[in-house]
Write an enzyme that holds these catalytic residues in place. Structure first.
Site, PDB file in Angstrom:
ATOM      1  N   LYS A  33       0.819  -1.146   0.027  1.00 41.09           N
ATOM      2  CA  LYS A  33      -0.079  -0.083   0.167  1.00 41.09           C
ATOM      3  C   LYS A  33       0.795   1.271   0.104  1.00 41.09           C
ATOM      4  CE  LYS A  33      -3.979   2.036   2.478  1.00 41.09           C
ATOM      5  NZ  LYS A  33      -4.911   1.866   3.679  1.00 41.09           N
ATOM      6  N   ASP A  56     -10.137   2.605  15.766  1.00 41.62           N
ATOM      7  CA  ASP A  56     -10.694   2.337  14.251  1.00 41.62           C
ATOM      8  C   ASP A  56     -11.339   0.813  14.066  1.00 41.62           C
ATOM      9  OD1 ASP A  56     -11.874   3.258  12.164  1.00 41.62           O
ATOM     10  OD2 ASP A  56      -9.854   3.288  10.845  1.00 41.62           O
TER      11      ASP A  56
END
Length: 355
Positions: free
Chosen positions: A85, A182
């Site tokens: 990523k 999160d």
């Protein structure tokens, strides 16, 4: 692509791509490819940026995902796949990288994505994480194609327990303790055996035990739409119970098959289900809540228990929400049938299970 303009993050998130996506391409010849075998024994290894470039073939491998701030590449390393990523550079993203690296260097749990190697040079930050072959939970529950809606009830309960055990470990068994910040379906990865791996620790907070750290101007809002604790929004206080709230939303997703946040209509799953959730303590009846795609292929008693647990997790008053240790005990007590059907082992040491 100008490499100096980017921070690089090896993301362990699984892509919906098979090894065949690299068919016809040679394996990347990398002198540190054996980190995938040695990383678990010797601990994460520090890499140079040149080694990262070699691993990714100069960022020319197949693109398997794109977002507003990142591109995800697929690489083959000595027969193993990794998702790479690449984030655009910014001061905030570098803080996120440092936060995630610092956290992952401290934690080790079978249901937390494992850090294998990293690069923390001044201009670039790289995390090399284990690859999850079956993508993430959001894709399995809500994504298009064959993956969506195929997760059976027993697997859903198993994944819920695995994530709960990971959070219990972070909250109670780490030193210093960790609040993830999160928890959401897209941050739950699924490996080759469909075992859950909690990932993305860029919002994690460490070093406080019970309840407080005010939100400051130096940090953006933690969490994702649909999962954020309303008490945190009002008070700016990061707590373990904020993770509990987000986990409760995740339970509702697993139960109903509905997304936590409907982007088009701007609806929250907790708001849609609020009347039913308020009635649960009295009715203890989850009929009408269970994902229609399951038909009758679920255990009604387990569904009732999961619904009641989810309702308690997303309660308005944080002090009345259960701890993650309470959540784990409840799931273990009420889901024995599902656990047995997917060969989930009982914990022998408090947090390590054969999940």
């Amino acid at each position: 692509m100008g490499i100096q303009r980017y921070r690089f993050l090896f993301c362990g998130c699984g892509a919906n791509a098979a090894a065949g996506d690299l068919e016809g391409e040679d394996d990347v010849d990398c002198s540190v490819a054996d980190v995938f075998e040695k990383g678990g024994e010797a601990g994460p290894r520090r890499l140079s940026l040149a080694q990262v470039e070699a691993m990714t073939g100069g960022f020319t491998s197949a693109v398997v995902g794109e977002g507003g701030f990142s591109t995800v590449y697929l690489a083959r390393l000595s027969g193993a796949l990794a998702a790479v990523k690449v984030h655009r550079s910014s001061e905030r993203l570098h803080r996120v990288f440092r936060q995630e690296l610092d956290t992952l260097l401290r934690v080790r749990h079978p249901h937390i994505v494992r850090l294998l190697a990293f690069c923390d040079q001044q201009e670039e930050g790289v995390l090399v994480l284990e690859f999850a072959a079956n993508g993430n939970l959001h894709e399995r529950l809500h994504g298009g194609g064959k993956a969506a809606g195929t997760m059976p009830w027993a697997r859903r309960v198993s994944v819920a327990l695995q994530v709960a055990r990971a959070l219990e470990y972070l909250h109670d068994r780490c030193e210093p303790q960790v609040v993830h910040g999160d928890v959401k379906a897209s941050n739950v990865l699924l490996d080759a055996s469909m075992s859950a791996k909690l990932c993305d620790f860029g919002s994690a907070r460490m070093g406080f035990s019970a309840a407080v750290r005010p939100r400051s101007s130096a940090h953006t809002m933690l969490g994702s739409p649909g999962y954020v604790d309303p008490h945190y929004i009002r008070s700016g206080m990061v707590t373990k119970k904020s993770d509990v709230y987000s986990f409760g939303v995740l339970l509702l997703e697993l139960l109903t098959g509905m997304e936590a946040f409907g982007a088009e209509e701007g609806r929250l799953l907790t708001a849609v289900l609020a009347p039913r959730l308020r009635a649960l303590p009295a009715t203890c009846d989850a009929r009408g809540l269970v994902d229609d795609r399951l038909g009758t292929a679920y255990d009604a008693a387990e569904a009732d228990a999961v619904a009641a647990l989810a309702a308690s997790c997303v309660g308005e008053n944080p002090s009345l929400r259960p701890s993650m240790a309470d959540v784990v005990r409840t799931l273990e007590q009420t889901a024995q049938g599902s656990i047995s059907s997917v060969a989930v082992g009982k914990r022998s040491d408090g947090h390590h299970g054969k999940l």
